[in-house]
Design an enzyme around this catalytic site. Structure first.
Site, PDB file in Angstrom:
ATOM      1  N   ASP A  56      52.093  58.756 102.396  1.00 34.52           N
ATOM      2  CA  ASP A  56      51.236  58.303 103.400  1.00 34.52           C
ATOM      3  C   ASP A  56      51.355  57.062 103.616  1.00 34.52           C
ATOM      4  OD1 ASP A  56      48.796  59.324 105.162  1.00 34.52           O
ATOM      5  OD2 ASP A  56      48.235  57.532 104.019  1.00 34.52           O
ATOM      6  N   GLU A  58      49.679  53.435 105.823  1.00 35.30           N
ATOM      7  CA  GLU A  58      48.772  52.774 106.753  1.00 35.30           C
ATOM      8  C   GLU A  58      49.515  51.687 107.424  1.00 35.30           C
ATOM      9  OE1 GLU A  58      45.825  53.829 107.059  1.00 35.30           O
ATOM     10  OE2 GLU A  58      45.942  55.162 105.545  1.00 35.30           O
ATOM     11  N   HIS A 104      41.543  51.676 108.624  1.00 35.04           N
ATOM     12  CA  HIS A 104      41.718  51.487 106.935  1.00 35.04           C
ATOM     13  C   HIS A 104      41.135  50.447 106.337  1.00 35.04           C
ATOM     14  CE1 HIS A 104      44.619  48.475 108.445  1.00 35.04           C
ATOM     15  NE2 HIS A 104      45.284  49.349 109.150  1.00 35.04           N
ATOM     16  N   HIS A 199      40.222  54.933 105.562  1.00 36.52           N
ATOM     17  CA  HIS A 199      41.611  55.629 105.045  1.00 36.52           C
ATOM     18  C   HIS A 199      42.246  54.936 103.522  1.00 36.52           C
ATOM     19  CE1 HIS A 199      42.438  58.475 108.734  1.00 36.52           C
ATOM     20  NE2 HIS A 199      41.079  58.164 108.458  1.00 36.52           N
ATOM     21  N   ASP A 204      44.714  59.226 100.227  1.00 34.78           N
ATOM     22  CA  ASP A 204      45.091  60.455 101.130  1.00 34.78           C
ATOM     23  C   ASP A 204      46.321  61.281 100.717  1.00 34.78           C
ATOM     24  OD1 ASP A 204      43.279  59.634 102.898  1.00 34.78           O
ATOM     25  OD2 ASP A 204      44.643  58.908 104.618  1.00 34.78           O
TER      26      ASP A 204
END
Length: 232
Positions: A56, A58, A104, A199, A204
């Site tokens: 994952d 960001e 985020h 997030h 995640d």
């Protein structure tokens, strides 16, 4: 109408699109055929057909000009998460847009002392190794990861290396919401998202592992596997 170079340059800098002379010349020099193969970093890394990784990201935003600022990759063997994880923040040298910060919560000032992505790229490729990559809405993470690799003069990961849990969920639940929060609610997975719903790449990947396990059980009932959802 006169051309104002200084104003144009300032707009580029404000949008995070301005490259230094060294970055511009390097980007201009690169040709796809000159990109390095991942294999040069994988000497001694064993193949394990039962190993997958969950990834994952960001980012500073959603466009191809944007950069990865956080990356988490966890190891999964025989469907179970191990204690092996790669995680890092990066200094992007472009501004994080306001929309991304709302998602985020990471600000430019948080990344001043972080490494550049290119300084970590060898560790990232070695951690991924020969494994398939699981991601939710994998087309986004694949695009952002490959953009970073290409900027480091390294070849992209092909689509067939990715397993998209969003694609699996849409197959299993065609009439329902299939974002990660909705799947957590469906499978009663405690999301662990940061306060205010922010997030985090680490959180995640962990919750996606639990979602993936539940999706995989449903696929087994249909005589399917996650590999059936790799792009050919």
């Amino acid at each position: 109408m006169s051309y104002d170079y200084r104003a144009w340059r300032k707009r580029k800098i404000d949008r995070g699109e301005w490259l230094s002379k060294e970055e511009y010349l390097e980007k201009k020099r690169l040709k796809i055929e000159d990109y390095k193969e991942h294999s040069i970093y994988l000497e001694g890394v064993q193949k394990n057909l039962e190993r997958l990784v969950i990834l994952d990201t960001e980012t500073t935003g959603l466009s191809n000009r944007d950069k990865i600022i956080e990356l988490s990759i966890i190891e999964v063997i025989k469907g179970e998460m191990t204690d092996k994880i790669y995680h890092s923040y990066y200094k992007p040298n472009v501004k994080i847009n306001e929309g991304a910060i709302k998602v985020h919560g990471i600000k430019d000032s948080d990344l001043e002392d972080k490494p550049l992505f290119k300084d970590e790229v060898e560790k990232i490729i070695k951690f991924i190794g020969h494994s398939k990559i699981i991601a939710h809405n994998s087309s986004f993470d694949m695009r952002m990861l490959n953009n970073e690799l290409n900027f480091c003069n390294i070849k992209s990961y092909p689509e067939e290396n990715f397993i998209d849990t969003l694609k699996i969920a849409k197959y299993l639940f065609p009439d329902s919401k299939c974002n990660l929060d909705s799947l957590c609610e469906r499978f009663k997975v405690e999301s662990g998202r940061l306060e205010g719903g922010k997030h985090s790449a680490v959180e995640d990947t962990k919750i996606l592992c639990k979602v993936y396990q539940n999706l995989n059980k449903l696929l087994e009932d249909k005589d399917l596997t996650p590999y059936d959802f790799c792009k050919k």
